[in-house]
Design an enzyme around this catalytic site. Structure first.
Site, short mmCIF file in Angstrom:
data_model
loop_
_atom_site.label_atom_id
_atom_site.label_comp_id
_atom_site.label_asym_id
_atom_site.label_seq_id
_atom_site.Cartn_x
_atom_site.Cartn_y
_atom_site.Cartn_z
N ASN A 73 -10.77 0.15 -1.10
CA ASN A 73 -9.44 0.65 -0.50
C ASN A 73 -8.93 -0.07 -1.46
OD1 ASN A 73 -6.23 0.38 0.10
ND2 ASN A 73 -7.09 -0.69 2.55
N HIS B 255 -3.02 7.23 2.44
CA HIS B 255 -3.56 5.76 1.29
C HIS B 255 -4.55 5.68 2.18
CE1 HIS B 255 -4.06 1.80 0.60
NE2 HIS B 255 -3.78 1.36 2.34
N CYS C 40 0.87 -1.38 0.20
CA CYS C 40 0.37 -0.30 0.00
C CYS C 40 1.39 0.96 -0.48
CB CYS C 40 -0.79 0.21 1.26
SG CYS C 40 -1.84 -1.73 1.60
#
Length: 333
Positions: A289, A258, A122
């Site tokens: 996400n 993020h 990520c």
């Protein structure tokens, strides 16, 4: 006498464009609840997510990456043959070789570019962006195309109640090029390998091929552990990135972390003492996400919504499996 090597003089780098690709299919919390024991209200209260995008069979990693990269190229007005390198971040590519970046470079016509993949989960986009900035500043490439693309639905168990509602698919890309003034601040990086088990892949493809009766390798996550780490360790790293760039919180135009969880984002905003004037990206509400792709997708969304203008400073913070993080201040394209 050995003659000294010739090296390009140092110069500045900046983001010159951003592109995005969002899969066609919108998946609601209600649909997710048909697969796991949960409710729409619980999912939204725990994550902030109301819907997300799932890629169709034709929306492959190369196809989505090409679309996002092409949009960034068009916006930058840079001819493909002038790209010196393509750096691609992804944690969901099931093919280890050849590098996906080489395929994307070919598809967008960057025939003279070097191309390589970067595995940073990520945090991958922020790591790739830092590498691209270093390349431009050092003179090893005039323009670098940074692409982040994910099909998280390929590596997430749809019956795993703890994460099935979180992850989604998409692609984002930015162009990094030369500038007459600093456009990318110093990067703050870190890694906590002692916490690697908090977010990991289970099993191996070799084991699955030997016994296909079980699940293929999928992600498993200790959400509580990552939540605490992100707030306690990553937020201070974001503050260091601000300090190194010489930017005070009140001078920021945007905060683009993020897109993991709105509760993490809100706590980071509090820890950094960001004023209401700072636009905070919450793209995950409708995008989920998307791992490495989440920051460029959120950056594109903020810019297109008019929440921040070109040339204004934004704080980017990526964090995830490893556990690893990277943060830096950039001027918006």
């Amino acid at each position: 006498m050995i003659s000294p090597l010739r090296t390009p003089s140092m110069r500045h780098a900046r983001l010159s464009a951003v592109g995005a690709y969002r899969p066609r299919r919108v998946v609601s919390n209600a649909e997710i609840c048909t697969r796991i024991d949960s409710t729409e209200e619980w999912i939204e209260s725990r994550s902030g997510i109301r819907s997300r995008r799932f890629a169709a069979p034709d929306e492959t990693l190369p196809a989505m990456a090409e679309a996002a990269a092409g949009a960034a190229l068009t916006e930058a007005g840079v001819a493909p043959e002038r790209i010196g390198a393509v750096v691609l971040a992804s944690m969901s590519n099931l093919v280890q070789t050849p590098p996906l970046a080489a395929t994307v470079a070919h598809r967008v016509g960057a025939v003279a570019a070097g191309a390589f993949d970067l595995s940073g989960a990520c945090a991958g986009f922020c790591h790739a962006l830092a590498v691209a900035g270093d390349m431009v500043r050092a003179g090893s490439a005039e323009h670098v195309l940074v692409v982040a693309v994910e099909r998280m639905t390929d590596i997430v168990d749809p019956a795993d109640r703890s994460i099935a509602f979180l992850f989604a698919d998409g692609a984002g890309a930015v162009m990094v090029g030369p500038s007459d003034r600093p456009g990318l601040g110093p990067v703050v990086r870190g890694a906590h390998g002692d916490m690697a088990a908090a977010l990991r892949m289970t099993g191996s493809w070799a084991d699955f091929r030997a016994d296909p009766s079980g699940l293929p390798p999928v992600m498993r996550m200790d959400g509580r552990r990552i939540f605490r780490w992100a707030v306690d360790e990553v937020a201070p790293a974001a503050q260091r990135a601000l300090d190194l760039a010489g930017v005070r919180p009140e001078n920021l135009a945007a905060f683009v972390p993020h897109q993991a969880n709105t509760r993490i984002i809100d706590l980071m905003v509090q820890r950094l003492e960001l004023p209401d004037s700072v636009a905070v990206a919450r793209d995950l509400v409708t995008a989920g996400n998307t791992s490495a792709a989440s920051i460029p997708l959120a950056l594109h969304g903020l810019r297109d919504a008019g929440a921040a203008r070109s040339g204004e400073p934004a704080l980017l913070v990526g964090f995830g499996a490893g556990l690893t993080y990277a943060a830096q201040v950039v001027l918006l394209p």
